[in-house]
Design a protein around this motif. Sequence first.
Motif, mmCIF file in Angstrom:
data_model
loop_
_atom_site.group_PDB
_atom_site.id
_atom_site.type_symbol
_atom_site.label_atom_id
_atom_site.label_comp_id
_atom_site.label_asym_id
_atom_site.label_seq_id
_atom_site.Cartn_x
_atom_site.Cartn_y
_atom_site.Cartn_z
ATOM 1 N N VAL A 41 0.850 -1.192 0.000
ATOM 2 C CA VAL A 41 0.000 0.000 0.000
ATOM 3 C C VAL A 41 0.887 1.244 0.000
ATOM 4 C CG1 VAL A 41 -1.796 1.262 1.250
ATOM 5 C CG2 VAL A 41 -1.778 -1.245 1.278
ATOM 6 N N ALA A 42 0.479 2.265 -0.751
ATOM 7 C CA ALA A 42 1.130 3.580 -0.719
ATOM 8 C C ALA A 42 0.148 4.591 -0.146
ATOM 9 C CB ALA A 42 1.567 4.000 -2.115
ATOM 10 N N HIS A 43 0.679 5.678 0.385
ATOM 11 C CA HIS A 43 -0.164 6.771 0.895
ATOM 12 C C HIS A 43 0.448 8.093 0.469
ATOM 13 C CE1 HIS A 43 -2.798 9.091 3.494
ATOM 14 N NE2 HIS A 43 -1.738 9.734 3.959
ATOM 15 N N ILE A 44 -0.428 9.030 0.054
ATOM 16 C CA ILE A 44 0.027 10.343 -0.401
ATOM 17 C C ILE A 44 -0.711 11.413 0.388
ATOM 18 C CG2 ILE A 44 0.057 11.976 -2.341
ATOM 19 C CD1 ILE A 44 -0.013 8.225 -2.943
ATOM 20 N N GLY A 45 0.054 12.368 0.919
ATOM 21 C CA GLY A 45 -0.550 13.493 1.628
ATOM 22 C C GLY A 45 0.439 14.630 1.761
ATOM 23 N N ASP A 46 -0.071 15.779 2.196
ATOM 24 C CA ASP A 46 0.757 16.988 2.241
ATOM 25 C C ASP A 46 1.309 17.306 3.627
ATOM 26 O OD1 ASP A 46 -2.089 17.715 2.975
ATOM 27 O OD2 ASP A 46 -1.100 19.631 3.381
ATOM 28 N N HIS A 47 0.937 16.525 4.650
ATOM 29 C CA HIS A 47 1.355 16.836 6.017
ATOM 30 C C HIS A 47 2.496 15.903 6.436
ATOM 31 C CE1 HIS A 47 1.154 17.547 10.361
ATOM 32 N NE2 HIS A 47 0.424 18.629 10.090
ATOM 33 N N TYR A 48 3.597 16.511 6.873
ATOM 34 C CA TYR A 48 4.790 15.720 7.206
ATOM 35 C C TYR A 48 4.508 14.674 8.286
ATOM 36 C CZ TYR A 48 9.268 14.670 9.458
ATOM 37 O OH TYR A 48 10.335 14.026 10.047
ATOM 38 N N LEU A 72 3.618 15.097 -0.363
ATOM 39 C CA LEU A 72 3.343 16.087 -1.405
ATOM 40 C C LEU A 72 3.760 17.456 -0.884
ATOM 41 C CD1 LEU A 72 2.094 16.860 -4.144
ATOM 42 C CD2 LEU A 72 -0.117 17.044 -2.971
ATOM 43 N N ASP A 73 4.681 18.096 -1.588
ATOM 44 C CA ASP A 73 5.254 19.369 -1.131
ATOM 45 C C ASP A 73 5.219 20.362 -2.285
ATOM 46 O OD1 ASP A 73 6.561 21.294 0.318
ATOM 47 O OD2 ASP A 73 8.512 20.293 0.326
ATOM 48 N N ARG A 74 4.012 20.822 -2.606
ATOM 49 C CA ARG A 74 3.826 21.683 -3.781
ATOM 50 C C ARG A 74 4.635 22.975 -3.694
ATOM 51 N NH1 ARG A 74 -0.638 19.889 -6.661
ATOM 52 N NH2 ARG A 74 -2.165 18.630 -5.522
ATOM 53 N N GLN A 75 4.776 23.518 -2.494
ATOM 54 C CA GLN A 75 5.447 24.814 -2.310
ATOM 55 C C GLN A 75 6.903 24.665 -1.881
ATOM 56 O OE1 GLN A 75 3.676 27.441 -3.256
ATOM 57 N NE2 GLN A 75 1.925 26.073 -3.610
ATOM 58 N N PRO A 113 13.676 11.436 1.965
ATOM 59 C CA PRO A 113 14.561 11.374 0.799
ATOM 60 C C PRO A 113 13.863 11.887 -0.453
ATOM 61 C CG PRO A 113 13.758 9.182 1.361
ATOM 62 C CD PRO A 113 13.292 10.095 2.457
ATOM 63 N N PRO A 114 14.622 12.306 -1.444
ATOM 64 C CA PRO A 114 14.018 12.857 -2.668
ATOM 65 C C PRO A 114 13.004 11.926 -3.326
ATOM 66 C CG PRO A 114 16.382 13.257 -2.646
ATOM 67 C CD PRO A 114 16.100 12.359 -1.483
ATOM 68 N N GLU A 115 13.237 10.625 -3.237
ATOM 69 C CA GLU A 115 12.325 9.691 -3.898
ATOM 70 C C GLU A 115 10.971 9.577 -3.188
ATOM 71 O OE1 GLU A 115 15.353 7.112 -1.565
ATOM 72 O OE2 GLU A 115 15.324 9.005 -2.725
ATOM 73 N N HIS A 116 10.878 10.120 -1.983
ATOM 74 C CA HIS A 116 9.601 10.106 -1.258
ATOM 75 C C HIS A 116 8.886 11.459 -1.342
ATOM 76 C CE1 HIS A 116 11.202 6.759 1.648
ATOM 77 N NE2 HIS A 116 11.054 6.345 0.406
ATOM 78 N N ARG A 117 9.482 12.416 -2.000
ATOM 79 C CA ARG A 117 8.957 13.776 -2.043
ATOM 80 C C ARG A 117 8.376 14.067 -3.426
ATOM 81 N NH1 ARG A 117 10.506 18.020 1.223
ATOM 82 N NH2 ARG A 117 12.263 16.781 1.981
ATOM 83 N N LEU A 118 7.191 14.675 -3.444
ATOM 84 C CA LEU A 118 6.532 15.026 -4.701
ATOM 85 C C LEU A 118 6.286 16.527 -4.731
ATOM 86 C CD1 LEU A 118 3.705 12.311 -4.589
ATOM 87 C CD2 LEU A 118 5.827 12.134 -5.885
ATOM 88 N N ASN A 119 6.693 17.185 -5.799
ATOM 89 C CA ASN A 119 6.342 18.589 -5.990
ATOM 90 C C ASN A 119 5.022 18.744 -6.724
ATOM 91 O OD1 ASN A 119 9.784 18.948 -6.396
ATOM 92 N ND2 ASN A 119 8.669 19.969 -4.756
ATOM 93 N N SER A 120 4.572 17.668 -7.343
ATOM 94 C CA SER A 120 3.300 17.645 -8.054
ATOM 95 C C SER A 120 2.792 16.210 -8.050
ATOM 96 C CB SER A 120 3.491 18.130 -9.497
ATOM 97 O OG SER A 120 2.375 17.775 -10.303
ATOM 98 N N LEU A 121 1.476 16.044 -8.075
ATOM 99 C CA LEU A 121 0.932 14.694 -8.165
ATOM 100 C C LEU A 121 1.272 14.039 -9.492
ATOM 101 C CD1 LEU A 121 -2.615 15.127 -6.554
ATOM 102 C CD2 LEU A 121 -0.574 14.092 -5.539
#
Length: 241
Positions: free
Chosen positions: A185-192, A209-212, A221-229
């Motif tokens: 399972v994966a999970h995506i959200g904007d709160h650390y 998810l770190d749009r800003q 790590p970079p591979e866990h960080r998303l600037n966009s969906l």
Amino acid sequence: MRGPLRWVLWDVKDTLLKVRASVGEQYCREAERMGLDLNHTEVNTAFLKAYRHFSSQFPNYGVSQGLDGQAWWKGVVWDTLFQCRVQDPALLNTLAHKLYHNFSSADNWEIFPDAERTLRSCSSLGLKLGVVSNFDRRLEGILHACGLLSHFSFLVTSEEVGKAKPDPFIFEQALQKCGVPAASVAHIGDHYINDYVASRSAGINGFLLDRQNIHKQPDVPPEHRLNSLDELPSRLQQLMD
């Protein structure tokens, strides 16, 4: 050993949807219909104070204290507007009722441009989708109004299960619905804390998810960080190989 990825869990607010205008603006707009002239900056400040107070005194919509989401939010509206010198109980009741239902409407929510196409892309990969959200019972209606509900096999909200992220219980409830190990399972959200740390602690493949580009925590790590969906489907494909 990691099993193949089967499910993707989603946070909603500020991940898929955001409030279309500030709370202050929306409260003032409804108050104006009732003949009141309020300052949206003052209302915003009052709202934040009321929200913090209710979150502290009655966490997770006061479910464990005999409240529910509707009573909790009406209390926040009362407190907010009372700070702004609205003191007529009948008027406060009317505004609280209207504002609670207003936020169930698609008019008050904006879908992020990358949200729907990413949900479709994930489904096209053969992945099933669910929601894990610190939201009240209005969430199903909001997602339906915004045209997103059909993407999801289930919703788990904090009001429904009585626990809020980052409590592991809410993720355990979601995993039971998935019926597969956490590693699938994966999970995506904007709160650390609520999304990234909590899901990772449960053994789920968490993405932040770190749009800003505001999250500077060194343990992401970079591979866990998303600037966009839009970046997500390729990351998920790597977990499917």
